[in-house]
Scaffold this motif. Structure first.
Motif, PDB file in Angstrom:
ATOM      1  N   ILE A  84       0.831  -1.209   0.000  1.00  0.00           N
ATOM      2  CA  ILE A  84       0.000   0.000   0.000  1.00  0.00           C
ATOM      3  C   ILE A  84       0.862   1.254   0.000  1.00  0.00           C
ATOM      4  CG2 ILE A  84      -1.639   1.346   1.358  1.00  0.00           C
ATOM      5  CD1 ILE A  84      -2.833  -1.343   2.311  1.00  0.00           C
ATOM      6  N   VAL A  85       1.833   1.304   0.898  1.00  0.00           N
ATOM      7  CA  VAL A  85       2.694   2.504   0.990  1.00  0.00           C
ATOM      8  C   VAL A  85       3.512   2.687  -0.284  1.00  0.00           C
ATOM      9  CG1 VAL A  85       4.597   3.583   2.252  1.00  0.00           C
ATOM     10  CG2 VAL A  85       2.805   2.368   3.501  1.00  0.00           C
ATOM     11  N   THR A  97      12.706   1.909   2.827  1.00  0.00           N
ATOM     12  CA  THR A  97      12.408   1.507   4.206  1.00  0.00           C
ATOM     13  C   THR A  97      11.259   0.512   4.269  1.00  0.00           C
ATOM     14  OG1 THR A  97      13.177   3.655   5.049  1.00  0.00           O
ATOM     15  CG2 THR A  97      11.763   2.346   6.492  1.00  0.00           C
ATOM     16  N   VAL A  98      10.153   0.826   3.600  1.00  0.00           N
ATOM     17  CA  VAL A  98       8.996  -0.081   3.666  1.00  0.00           C
ATOM     18  C   VAL A  98       9.259  -1.372   2.893  1.00  0.00           C
ATOM     19  CG1 VAL A  98       7.322   1.762   4.023  1.00  0.00           C
ATOM     20  CG2 VAL A  98       7.826   1.016   1.685  1.00  0.00           C
ATOM     21  N   ARG A  99      10.216  -1.334   1.971  1.00  0.00           N
ATOM     22  CA  ARG A  99      10.588  -2.547   1.243  1.00  0.00           C
ATOM     23  C   ARG A  99      11.301  -3.542   2.152  1.00  0.00           C
ATOM     24  NH1 ARG A  99       9.843  -5.392  -3.076  1.00  0.00           N
ATOM     25  NH2 ARG A  99      12.058  -5.771  -3.273  1.00  0.00           N
ATOM     26  N   VAL A 100      12.142  -3.036   3.057  1.00  0.00           N
ATOM     27  CA  VAL A 100      12.938  -3.957   3.874  1.00  0.00           C
ATOM     28  C   VAL A 100      12.215  -4.417   5.145  1.00  0.00           C
ATOM     29  CG1 VAL A 100      15.098  -2.994   3.017  1.00  0.00           C
ATOM     30  CG2 VAL A 100      14.144  -2.129   5.163  1.00  0.00           C
ATOM     31  N   LEU A 101      11.152  -3.736   5.549  1.00  0.00           N
ATOM     32  CA  LEU A 101      10.450  -4.126   6.777  1.00  0.00           C
ATOM     33  C   LEU A 101       9.964  -5.580   6.763  1.00  0.00           C
ATOM     34  CD1 LEU A 101       8.383  -0.953   7.798  1.00  0.00           C
ATOM     35  CD2 LEU A 101      10.359  -1.955   8.972  1.00  0.00           C
ATOM     36  N   PHE A 162       2.732  -2.122  -7.580  1.00  0.00           N
ATOM     37  CA  PHE A 162       2.646  -2.257  -6.120  1.00  0.00           C
ATOM     38  C   PHE A 162       1.202  -2.429  -5.659  1.00  0.00           C
ATOM     39  CE2 PHE A 162       6.824  -0.064  -6.433  1.00  0.00           C
ATOM     40  CZ  PHE A 162       7.577  -1.014  -5.779  1.00  0.00           C
ATOM     41  N   MET A 163       0.258  -1.851  -6.414  1.00  0.00           N
ATOM     42  CA  MET A 163      -1.155  -2.057  -6.081  1.00  0.00           C
ATOM     43  C   MET A 163      -1.517  -3.529  -6.249  1.00  0.00           C
ATOM     44  SD  MET A 163      -2.922   1.243  -7.926  1.00  0.00           S
ATOM     45  CE  MET A 163      -2.356   2.912  -7.602  1.00  0.00           C
TER      46      MET A 163
END
Length: 381
Positions: A84-85, A97-101, A162-163
């Protein structure tokens, strides 16, 4: 019941791989949008893989006593948030950042799914159940990964990819919640008993083998879209079709490998590795798109996709006393291979151009073959 668990595990890996590898088909668009080089855009894949490599074993040991259903659901929630982000086109640092979480729980998901499927199966069926779960990797390459790239190409809007990833993560999450039975983790094994497998020289050799083998794959495959565009002259829609073809033949290769592994793991692993090494040479000389290029991509997919399955089976065979931890080490070394292979492939692109990556693939493959020979000598009486 055992097949149901294996198929839900397979579905979980489809969601996971769509997020991890989904950027491969849109790296050129991401590089253009963020005004960066394609090798820097490749960090979106290599950074994810590096986190998996470093965090994998510790996270797997820590999570070994938790309910497997809850772990799988939590992981997919994080993958959903990531999709989503990312679809909102955030600044590159936030996208990274949101890719590695979700990468922190990536190895937990794979180890949990494999352990859940194999723990309920007879010993003779264990590799078949593992093949079903790991088959999620090849199924994702045939369906969701090329579909996400295709949608991005159709709408000329990379955020659409990504959607698609977010929607798939949501479907997987709902499947886990409503279809997977509760699966308590059981008694947690001591850290010392699990870590003891790291003292086995043959296991270390097999770990290094996994690193080189997966590094061989991703030194070139990470730049699949860019390579087919620059070297073979394909447009975005054709590239997505080639991803589909690659995945189709990969499913076939994975099915055959799963059937044959129960006969001789080492021999089957070597066959697919040697084939992968061999295909790198004609790939370098492939040139503009032709029927021969399409055939080459089909063969490449057939040989490459089963390497995820064979490398894990090859490692786990060396440490039957701690299969889940061995699986997490396999995932860690494999993702270290993804990270380093992607990074060296990117360095080669920056220095010699994208046409050079098949030779990096060749070199890593030879190193993997050497590690197999070293392990064989270690095990000799």
């Amino acid at each position: 019941m055992k097949n149901k668990i294996a198929y839900i595990g397979c579905l979980s890996l489809i969601g996971m791989i769509t997020t991890e590898f989904g950027v491969i088909g849109i790296l050129p668009q991401l590089a253009e949008y963020y005004q960066i080089s394609i090798d820097k855009a490749g960090l979106l894949l290599s950074a994810y893989a590096m986190v998996v490599a470093l965090a994998g074993p510790l996270m797997t040991m820590f999570a070994s006593g938790f309910n497997r259903k809850h772990l799988m659901a939590l992981t997919m929630v994080i993958f959903l948030i990531t999709g989503i982000v990312s679809s909102m086109a955030p600044p590159f640092w936030l996208l990274m950042t949101v890719r590695v979480l979700p990468a922190f729980l990536h190895p937990v998901l794979v180890s949990t799914a494999v352990a859940a499927a194999t723990s309920t199966a007879d010993q003779k069926d264990a590799h078949k159940m593992m093949a079903i779960v790991i088959g999620g990797i090849s199924i994702a390459t045939i369906t969701t990964v090329p579909f996400a790239a295709y949608i991005a190409g159709v709408f000329n809007h990379w955020q659409s990819s990504f959607m698609v990833q977010a929607v798939i993560s949501l479907i997987v999450l709902l499947s886990i919640i409503f279809l997977l039975p509760s699966m308590p983790g059981g008694e947690r094994k001591s850290y010392r008993s699990q870590i003891s497998i790291l003292k086995k020289p043959a296991f270390i050799a097999s770990s290094l083998f996994a690193f080189f083998m997966i590094g061989s794959i991703f030194s070139t495959y990470s730049y699949f879209a860019g390579y087919l565009s620059k070297v073979n002259g394909m447009d975005e829609k054709t590239i997505s079709l080639m991803l589909l073809l690659f995945g189709l033949t990969g499913v076939l290769g994975n099915f055959i490998a799963g059937k044959l592994l129960s006969r001789n793991i080492t021999r089957i692993t070597a066959v697919f590795l040697i084939g992968l090494i061999a295909v790198s040479v004609p790939l370098y000389f492939s040139g503009p798109m032709s029927a021969r290029t399409v055939l080459l991509i089909a063969v490449w997919g057939f040989l490459q996709t089963p390497c995820f399955l064979t490398s894990q089976a090859y490692m786990i065979e060396t440490a039957p006393e701690a299969p889940e931890f061995a699986n997490s080490i396999s995932i860690s070394f494999g993702n270290l291979g993804i990270s380093i292979g992607t990074a060296i492939g990117g360095l080669s692109i920056a220095t010699y151009g994208i046409h050079s990556t098949p030779w990096i693939m060749f070199g890593f493959g030879i190193a993997a073959l050497v590690m197999m020979l070293i392990k064989k000598m270690m095990e000799a009486p």
